[in-house]
Scaffold this motif. Structure first.
Motif, mmCIF file in Angstrom:
data_model
loop_
_atom_site.group_PDB
_atom_site.id
_atom_site.type_symbol
_atom_site.label_atom_id
_atom_site.label_comp_id
_atom_site.label_asym_id
_atom_site.label_seq_id
_atom_site.Cartn_x
_atom_site.Cartn_y
_atom_site.Cartn_z
ATOM 1 N N ASN A 41 0.832 -1.200 0.000
ATOM 2 C CA ASN A 41 0.000 0.000 0.000
ATOM 3 C C ASN A 41 0.872 1.258 0.000
ATOM 4 N N ALA A 42 1.929 1.248 0.797
ATOM 5 C CA ALA A 42 2.842 2.396 0.835
ATOM 6 C C ALA A 42 3.534 2.587 -0.513
ATOM 7 N N ASP A 43 3.935 1.491 -1.136
ATOM 8 C CA ASP A 43 4.583 1.574 -2.450
ATOM 9 C C ASP A 43 3.631 2.143 -3.503
ATOM 10 N N ALA A 44 2.381 1.676 -3.475
ATOM 11 C CA ALA A 44 1.393 2.167 -4.435
ATOM 12 C C ALA A 44 1.120 3.652 -4.229
ATOM 13 N N THR A 45 1.069 4.070 -2.985
ATOM 14 C CA THR A 45 0.849 5.487 -2.675
ATOM 15 C C THR A 45 2.047 6.320 -3.128
ATOM 16 N N ALA A 46 3.247 5.816 -2.880
ATOM 17 C CA ALA A 46 4.461 6.545 -3.280
ATOM 18 C C ALA A 46 4.531 6.715 -4.796
ATOM 19 N N LYS A 47 4.006 5.738 -5.527
ATOM 20 C CA LYS A 47 4.011 5.813 -6.988
ATOM 21 C C LYS A 47 2.793 6.562 -7.527
ATOM 22 N N ALA A 48 1.925 7.042 -6.624
ATOM 23 C CA ALA A 48 0.717 7.790 -6.978
ATOM 24 C C ALA A 48 -0.181 7.013 -7.939
ATOM 25 N N LEU A 49 -0.310 5.714 -7.704
ATOM 26 C CA LEU A 49 -1.158 4.876 -8.561
ATOM 27 C C LEU A 49 -2.620 5.016 -8.148
ATOM 28 N N LYS A 50 -3.503 5.000 -9.147
ATOM 29 C CA LYS A 50 -4.940 5.122 -8.874
ATOM 30 C C LYS A 50 -5.727 4.201 -9.784
ATOM 31 N N GLY A 51 -6.921 3.863 -9.348
ATOM 32 C CA GLY A 51 -7.840 3.074 -10.167
ATOM 33 C C GLY A 51 -7.329 1.688 -10.508
ATOM 34 N N ASP A 52 -7.545 1.305 -11.781
ATOM 35 C CA ASP A 52 -7.171 -0.035 -12.237
ATOM 36 C C ASP A 52 -5.662 -0.285 -12.142
ATOM 37 N N GLU A 53 -4.892 0.772 -12.361
ATOM 38 C CA GLU A 53 -3.441 0.632 -12.278
ATOM 39 C C GLU A 53 -3.022 0.248 -10.845
ATOM 40 N N ARG A 54 -3.661 0.876 -9.865
ATOM 41 C CA ARG A 54 -3.376 0.566 -8.462
ATOM 42 C C ARG A 54 -3.818 -0.853 -8.122
ATOM 43 N N LYS A 55 -5.002 -1.240 -8.589
ATOM 44 C CA LYS A 55 -5.516 -2.593 -8.327
ATOM 45 C C LYS A 55 -4.572 -3.651 -8.882
ATOM 46 N N ALA A 56 -4.098 -3.436 -10.099
ATOM 47 C CA ALA A 56 -3.179 -4.386 -10.721
ATOM 48 C C ALA A 56 -1.861 -4.456 -9.947
ATOM 49 N N PHE A 57 -1.351 -3.293 -9.537
ATOM 50 C CA PHE A 57 -0.112 -3.264 -8.768
ATOM 51 C C PHE A 57 -0.279 -3.995 -7.441
ATOM 52 N N MET A 58 -1.370 -3.720 -6.731
ATOM 53 C CA MET A 58 -1.613 -4.358 -5.430
ATOM 54 C C MET A 58 -1.765 -5.867 -5.588
ATOM 55 N N SER A 59 -2.449 -6.289 -6.620
ATOM 56 C CA SER A 59 -2.641 -7.721 -6.863
ATOM 57 C C SER A 59 -1.303 -8.426 -7.058
ATOM 58 N N ASN A 60 -0.458 -7.858 -7.900
ATOM 59 C CA ASN A 60 0.867 -8.442 -8.146
ATOM 60 C C ASN A 60 1.742 -8.395 -6.899
ATOM 61 N N CYS A 61 1.675 -7.310 -6.174
ATOM 62 C CA CYS A 61 2.501 -7.132 -4.990
ATOM 63 C C CYS A 61 2.126 -8.131 -3.884
ATOM 64 N N LEU A 62 0.835 -8.426 -3.752
ATOM 65 C CA LEU A 62 0.373 -9.284 -2.657
ATOM 66 C C LEU A 62 0.443 -10.777 -2.953
ATOM 67 N N LYS A 63 0.726 -11.142 -4.191
ATOM 68 C CA LYS A 63 0.819 -12.565 -4.518
ATOM 69 C C LYS A 63 1.980 -13.195 -3.770
ATOM 70 N N THR A 64 1.728 -14.388 -3.230
ATOM 71 C CA THR A 64 2.807 -15.095 -2.536
ATOM 72 C C THR A 64 3.462 -16.066 -3.495
#
Length: 90
Positions: A33-56
């Motif tokens: 979440n902090a990384d996404a905020t630092a990159k100023a991601l919003k909407g679908d771009e943020r969702k895609a980033f969070m999905s990839n970031c949280l995958k184990t």
């Protein structure tokens, strides 16, 4: 009897604090979440980033399942069954 109160209270506090410890998933969520905020991601771009970031990764999943099985002192067939179920979860 009064001398037992303090040690028992301390043990109780230690056991209660275990429930409030941040899990690995919560820690990962905070970091992503902090990384996404630092990159100023919003909407679908943020969702895609969070999905990839949280995958184990499989290695992370194996490490977590193994630690849990050890914590529960599982051995033999019980451990095999637990590991099988744990590793199937995504």
């Amino acid at each position: 009897m009064k001398m037992l109160r303090v040690p028992l209270l301390m043990i109780g506090l230690l056991l209660c604090s275990q429930g409030y410890a941040e899990t690995a998933q919560q820690s990962k969520m905070t970091t992503c979440n902090a990384d996404a905020t630092a990159k100023a991601l919003k909407g679908d771009e943020r969702k895609a980033f969070m999905s990839n970031c949280l995958k184990t990764t499989p290695q992370e999943r194996m490490k977590t399942c193994n630690a849990t099985a050890t914590e529960q002192a599982l051995k033999g067939d019980a451990r095999k069954a637990f590991m099988s179920e744990c590793l199937k979860k995504k």
